[in-house]
Design an enzyme around this catalytic site. Structure first.
Site, PDB file in Angstrom:
ATOM      1  N   ASP A   1       4.955  26.263  44.848  1.00 40.31           N
ATOM      2  CA  ASP A   1       5.754  26.934  45.869  1.00 40.31           C
ATOM      3  C   ASP A   1       7.178  27.099  45.384  1.00 40.31           C
ATOM      4  OD1 ASP A   1       6.943  24.479  46.311  1.00 40.31           O
ATOM      5  OD2 ASP A   1       5.780  24.054  48.104  1.00 40.31           O
TER       6      ASP A   1
ATOM      7  N   ASP B   1      15.736  17.039  49.459  1.00 43.28           N
ATOM      8  CA  ASP B   1      15.738  17.973  50.592  1.00 43.28           C
ATOM      9  C   ASP B   1      17.143  18.245  51.124  1.00 43.28           C
ATOM     10  OD1 ASP B   1      13.041  18.165  50.359  1.00 43.28           O
ATOM     11  OD2 ASP B   1      12.537  17.151  52.222  1.00 43.28           O
TER      12      ASP B   1
ATOM     13  N   LYS C   1       9.660  15.637  60.533  1.00 41.86           N
ATOM     14  CA  LYS C   1       8.551  16.510  60.124  1.00 41.86           C
ATOM     15  C   LYS C   1       7.660  15.816  59.101  1.00 41.86           C
ATOM     16  CE  LYS C   1       9.045  19.780  56.774  1.00 41.86           C
ATOM     17  NZ  LYS C   1       7.926  19.729  55.833  1.00 41.86           N
ATOM     18  N   ASN C   2       8.298  15.260  58.063  1.00 42.63           N
ATOM     19  CA  ASN C   2       7.513  14.710  56.956  1.00 42.63           C
ATOM     20  C   ASN C   2       6.809  13.413  57.314  1.00 42.63           C
ATOM     21  OD1 ASN C   2       8.169  16.882  55.445  1.00 42.63           O
ATOM     22  ND2 ASN C   2       9.660  15.835  54.130  1.00 42.63           N
TER      23      ASN C   2
ATOM     24  N   ARG D   1       1.685  22.578  52.969  1.00 44.19           N
ATOM     25  CA  ARG D   1       1.394  21.686  51.863  1.00 44.19           C
ATOM     26  C   ARG D   1       0.947  20.300  52.323  1.00 44.19           C
ATOM     27  NH1 ARG D   1       2.004  21.459  46.468  1.00 44.19           N
ATOM     28  NH2 ARG D   1       1.774  19.280  45.977  1.00 44.19           N
TER      29      ARG D   1
HETATM   30  C1  UD1 Z   1       7.539  15.217  49.928  1.00 45.17           C
HETATM   31  C2  UD1 Z   1       8.201  16.011  51.038  1.00 45.17           C
HETATM   32  C3  UD1 Z   1       9.297  16.905  50.491  1.00 45.17           C
HETATM   33  C4  UD1 Z   1      10.269  16.087  49.657  1.00 45.17           C
HETATM   34  C5  UD1 Z   1       9.515  15.288  48.595  1.00 45.17           C
HETATM   35  C6  UD1 Z   1      10.416  14.371  47.771  1.00 45.17           C
HETATM   36  C7  UD1 Z   1       6.436  16.372  52.651  1.00 45.17           C
HETATM   37  C8  UD1 Z   1       5.555  17.353  53.351  1.00 45.17           C
HETATM   38  N1  UD1 Z   1       7.212  16.847  51.701  1.00 45.17           N
HETATM   39  O1  UD1 Z   1       6.875  16.141  49.070  1.00 45.17           O
HETATM   40  O2  UD1 Z   1       9.978  17.492  51.589  1.00 45.17           O
HETATM   41  O3  UD1 Z   1      11.135  16.993  49.020  1.00 45.17           O
HETATM   42  O4  UD1 Z   1       8.521  14.472  49.222  1.00 45.17           O
HETATM   43  O5  UD1 Z   1      11.123  13.511  48.588  1.00 45.17           O
HETATM   44  O6  UD1 Z   1       6.466  15.187  52.966  1.00 45.17           O
HETATM   45  N2  UD1 Z   1       4.276  15.048  41.255  1.00 45.17           N
HETATM   46  C9  UD1 Z   1       3.389  15.175  40.221  1.00 45.17           C
HETATM   47  N3  UD1 Z   1       2.081  14.857  40.442  1.00 45.17           N
HETATM   48  C10 UD1 Z   1       1.625  14.424  41.641  1.00 45.17           C
HETATM   49  C11 UD1 Z   1       2.539  14.298  42.713  1.00 45.17           C
HETATM   50  C12 UD1 Z   1       3.871  14.611  42.492  1.00 45.17           C
HETATM   51  O7  UD1 Z   1       3.754  15.564  39.113  1.00 45.17           O
HETATM   52  O8  UD1 Z   1       0.425  14.145  41.794  1.00 45.17           O
HETATM   53  C13 UD1 Z   1       5.708  15.376  41.042  1.00 45.17           C
HETATM   54  C14 UD1 Z   1       6.118  16.620  41.831  1.00 45.17           C
HETATM   55  O9  UD1 Z   1       5.815  17.810  41.138  1.00 45.17           O
HETATM   56  C15 UD1 Z   1       7.597  16.383  41.991  1.00 45.17           C
HETATM   57  C16 UD1 Z   1       7.701  14.871  42.137  1.00 45.17           C
HETATM   58  O10 UD1 Z   1       6.509  14.351  41.572  1.00 45.17           O
HETATM   59  O11 UD1 Z   1       8.282  16.784  40.832  1.00 45.17           O
HETATM   60  C17 UD1 Z   1       7.895  14.391  43.558  1.00 45.17           C
HETATM   61  O12 UD1 Z   1       6.879  14.868  44.377  1.00 45.17           O
HETATM   62  P1  UD1 Z   1       6.404  14.106  45.698  1.00 45.17           P
HETATM   63  O13 UD1 Z   1       7.264  12.916  45.952  1.00 45.17           O
HETATM   64  O14 UD1 Z   1       4.933  13.903  45.607  1.00 45.17           O
HETATM   65  O15 UD1 Z   1       6.727  15.169  46.837  1.00 45.17           O
HETATM   66  P2  UD1 Z   1       5.813  15.659  47.998  1.00 45.17           P
HETATM   67  O16 UD1 Z   1       5.055  14.499  48.588  1.00 45.17           O
HETATM   68  O17 UD1 Z   1       5.042  16.859  47.555  1.00 45.17           O
END
Ligand code: UD1
Length: 419
Positions: free
Chosen positions: A118, A307, A22-23, A94
């Site tokens: 979320d 996850d 999915k991701n 998202r």
């Molecule tokens: C993606 C996955 C999700 C998985 C996550 C971590 C998708 C659709 N989702 O989410 O299933 O759990 O990776 O492996 O691919 N953060 C910030 N600022 C930012 C970006 C991130 O503070 O600009 C923080 C987030 O709040 C979180 C952490 O960094 O605490 C990790 O987030 P991130 O790796 O970006 O996760 P997603 O890409 O949202």
């Protein structure tokens, strides 16, 4: 709203086949915006999120042909796609935020709704926007939208992320591919999804080195061309079935699994007592006894994936002994623990640590799923409970697991969907 009816006490045995991640697939779909013409993605799972991403791309002017039998999706991208991703779609998905990088790179402008928080945490976007600004874009938020413009195009830059964010790495990489000059992205995410997306970009004509390492180097090119790509197998769905086998003292052959993407989770399962063997096209996970408790701390890849954390907690809830699970990625991810406690689990949460004392069996009760993985975790918890458990919020599980109830039935579980 549908819910799952789960009859406790099943031992899961049989075969499952893993489809594309999915991701990865959702991001591959967003990446197609970088080039006009028809791109095709193969190994696309039949999940609700794919339909939502297809709707978003259609709204941006793309023509979509989703062949569910062949598990492929063809996206015909126009010469001038739209540049605005509306809130009504973004709030439901998202991964919509992944259109930001490609749109700014290709059109010099993008307006993408802020998805909001979320059930798993606050999920900031500051690294995404800071990365685009470093590449020469101007970005601000207004009326709930991120508005990014780059009227003179993007320029390669040296960027270091504060945290190896998956989404930020993807948005920066998919913008930098069309920038003028070289971008060096440090402290980049190393997830297999990033490598998959990078390989698709390379087949479109991008020049990228260092995928799967903390430093990704991107040499901008003038244009990219539409291409074909087969998505990698879903390591989180694979991990879900592996934990399900261990928890229910079952025996599941997981076809299409890529164990090299799950080294740490599989090692943890072995220390819980599972026997894991490789088969010609995947792995087999077998458990003959009550699992032993396992300590886990989630971290970015190659660390233990956040996850899979709900499944570790569920396994520990019925394991022999005490365990400590630490969540280092998403602060809100322990929400489902309160539901597990309703099922009789002995868990104490302190900040981002959960201390779990295993009990022999959980005790069925109605529970509510708050996100995809928590939903799947609660269904598995129902399987290791006595009696019948109802899990509300089946739609969350549909977002990430193709035919979850049918797959569980095929493995011998009494799981049905009820309205
Ligand atoms: C993606 C996955 C999700 C998985 C996550 C971590 C998708 C659709 N989702 O989410 O299933 O759990 O990776 O492996 O691919 N953060 C910030 N600022 C930012 C970006 C991130 O503070 O600009 C923080 C987030 O709040 C979180 C952490 O960094 O605490 C990790 O987030 P991130 O790796 O970006 O996760 P997603 O890409 O949202």
């Amino acid at each position: 709203m549908d819910r799952f009816r789960v009859v406790g006490g099943a031992r899961l045995t049989g075969d499952v086949t893993i489809s594309g991640a999915k991701n990865s697939v959702l991001k591959l779909m967003a990446v197609t915006l970088l080039a006009p013409g028809k791109s095709t993605i193969h190994n696309v799972p039949d999940i609700a999120d794919v339909t939502m991403m297809a709707d978003l791309l259609e709204r941006l002017g793309c023509k979509i042909n989703h062949d569910k039998i062949k598990q492929s999706i063809t996206i015909d991208v126009p010469d001038n796609p739209g540049h605005r991703a509306e809130y009504e779609l973004v709030r439901k998905l998202r991964a919509s935020i992944n259109v930001l990088g490609p749109l700014v790179a290709r059109l010099g402008k993008a307006e993408v709704a802020l998805p909001g928080g979320d059930a798993i945490g606050s999920r900031g976007l500051d690294f995404h926007t800071r990365g685009l600004v470093a590449l020469g874009a101007q970005a601000h938020s207004e009326h709930g939208y991120i508005i990014a413009v780059a009227p003179n195009g993007l320029k390669g830059a040296q960027i270091e992320l504060d945290f190896p964010s998956v989404g930020a790495t993807e948005n920066i990489m998919t913008a930098a591919v069309l920038a003028d000059g070289v971008t060096i992205l440090d402290n980049a995410a190393r997830e297999p999804d990033i490598v998959d997306i990078g390989n698709f970009l390379i087949s479109m004509g991008a020049q990228i080195e260092g995928l799967g390492t903390p430093t990704i180097t991107i040499r901008g090119v003038k244009t990219l061309s539409a291409a074909h790509h087969t998505a990698i197998a879903d390591r989180i769905v694979t991990g879900t079935w592996a934990f399900a086998a261990a928890m229910t003292q079952g025996d599941i052959a997981i076809h299409g699994a890529r164990p090299e993407h799950l080294e740490l989770p599989l090692e943890k399962l072995v220390s819980a007592g599972a026997v894991i063997t490789t088969i010609s096209d995947g792995i087999r996970v077998k458990m003959d006894r009550r699992p032993s408790a396992i300590d886990v701390a989630t971290l970015p890849y190659p660390g233990f994936p956040t996850d899979l954390q709900p499944f570790v907690i569920t396994l520990n809830a019925i394991a022999e002994g005490d365990a400590l699970v630490t969540e280092n990625v998403f602060e809100g991810r322990f929400m489902f623990v309160n539901e597990l406690i309703r099922l009789g689990a002995k868990i104490r949460v302190d900040g981002h640590h959960a201390a779990i004392s295993g009990v022999e069996q959980l005790s069925s009760a109605p529970v509510v799923a708050s996100d995809i993985r928590a939903g799947a975790g609660l269904v598995l918890a129902g399987l290791v409970s006595d009696g019948v458990t109802f899990v509300e919020g089946a739609h969350h599980v549909d977002r990430g697991y193709p035919n979850f109830a049918q797959q569980l039935q095929a493995l011998g579980a009494g799981v049905t969907r009820v309205e």
